[in-house]
Write a protein that holds these residues in place. Structure first.
Motif, PDB file in Angstrom:
ATOM      1  N   SER A  26       0.822  -1.211   0.000  1.00 59.32           N
ATOM      2  CA  SER A  26       0.000   0.000   0.000  1.00 59.32           C
ATOM      3  C   SER A  26       0.852   1.257   0.000  1.00 59.32           C
ATOM      4  O   SER A  26       0.340   2.352  -0.271  1.00 59.32           O
ATOM      5  CB  SER A  26      -0.923   0.013   1.217  1.00 59.32           C
ATOM      6  OG  SER A  26      -1.862  -1.039   1.156  1.00 59.32           O
ATOM      7  N   ASN A  79      -8.793   3.773  -1.150  1.00 56.49           N
ATOM      8  CA  ASN A  79      -7.753   3.557  -2.164  1.00 56.49           C
ATOM      9  C   ASN A  79      -7.155   4.840  -2.714  1.00 56.49           C
ATOM     10  O   ASN A  79      -6.138   4.804  -3.405  1.00 56.49           O
ATOM     11  CB  ASN A  79      -8.322   2.742  -3.336  1.00 56.49           C
ATOM     12  CG  ASN A  79      -8.499   1.282  -2.996  1.00 56.49           C
ATOM     13  OD1 ASN A  79      -7.889   0.762  -2.068  1.00 56.49           O
ATOM     14  ND2 ASN A  79      -9.349   0.609  -3.745  1.00 56.49           N
ATOM     15  N   MET A 152      -5.936  -4.131  -6.555  1.00 56.76           N
ATOM     16  CA  MET A 152      -7.102  -3.723  -5.777  1.00 56.76           C
ATOM     17  C   MET A 152      -8.335  -3.577  -6.656  1.00 56.76           C
ATOM     18  O   MET A 152      -8.256  -3.346  -7.861  1.00 56.76           O
ATOM     19  CB  MET A 152      -6.824  -2.401  -5.054  1.00 56.76           C
ATOM     20  CG  MET A 152      -6.432  -1.276  -5.973  1.00 56.76           C
ATOM     21  SD  MET A 152      -5.819   0.155  -5.065  1.00 56.76           S
ATOM     22  CE  MET A 152      -5.321   1.171  -6.453  1.00 56.76           C
TER      23      MET A 152
END
Length: 202
Positions: A26, A79, A152
């Motif tokens: 991430s 996100n 994702m």
């Protein structure tokens, strides 16, 4: 006739990089990803198998600040920040008219176009399945080239398609953030199944 010797397995260091020690990231360092690396990545990814070699995946590498800003409003809240900070975001989509290229990609069967043309359910199933495969190949190829990945969901498909595939022929499948991961911000790896929990041998 003698059996051809089996190819040797990849060394453990390669398997570690691609699978055992690879993680979903991430957070990335500020090191940029060169365009030449993205081209090398695509050249590896495209060699993976797809149905009738149809190769329906279409990849938009979102890299410039301007392109990132076009992507931002279509990202889920969870996100948005990590995607804006990632050096590159790959939008993995699929061409709903992939069959129009089969004369080039699958030349040994001139009737291949007819397997798909005018059959929307078959087009959707084939496009989605095979672009998912190609997205997975992209992850493996990226890791093999020393990149880290953060695949994702969590985005507005219609918005992404309008912003990056405005001709209406390409559907968005999923996103992959790419770069050089910040390992200092990784959490412990989540568990994985034992062989017996998800496999059988008949």
């Amino acid at each position: 006739m003698l059996d051809t010797p089996a190819p040797a397995a990849l060394p453990d260091a390669a398997l570690d990089r691609i699978f055992r020690e690879a993680r979903t990231f991430s957070h990335f360092t500020t090191r940029p990803v060169a365009d030449a690396t993205l081209r090398a990545l695509a050249d590896l990814m495209k060699m993976g198998p797809t149905s009738a070699n149809a190769s329906p995946a279409r990849i938009a590498f979102v890299k410039s600040p301007e392109a990132k800003e076009r992507l931002r409003p279509h990202l889920s809240e969870g996100n948005a920040d990590k995607t804006m900070k990632a050096p590159v975001t790959a939008i993995v989509g699929y061409d709903t008219e992939f069959y129009e290229r089969l004369a080039f990609l699958y030349p040994h069967d001139p009737g291949a176009r007819g397997w798909f043309a005018g059959k929307p359910a078959v087009i959707e199933e084939t496009g989605f399945r095979n672009s998912s495969l190609q997205g997975a190949y992209l992850i493996v190829a990226a890791r093999a080239l020393g990149l880290d990945c953060g695949p994702m969901s969590g985005f507005d498909k219609a918005g992404v398609e309008a912003a990056f595939f405005p001709d209406g022929k390409i559907r968005a499948n999923f996103l992959i953030n790419l770069g050089y991961g910040d390992r200092s911000r990784l959490h412990p790896r989540s568990p994985r199944f034992a062989f017996e929990d998800f496999c059988s041998i008949a």
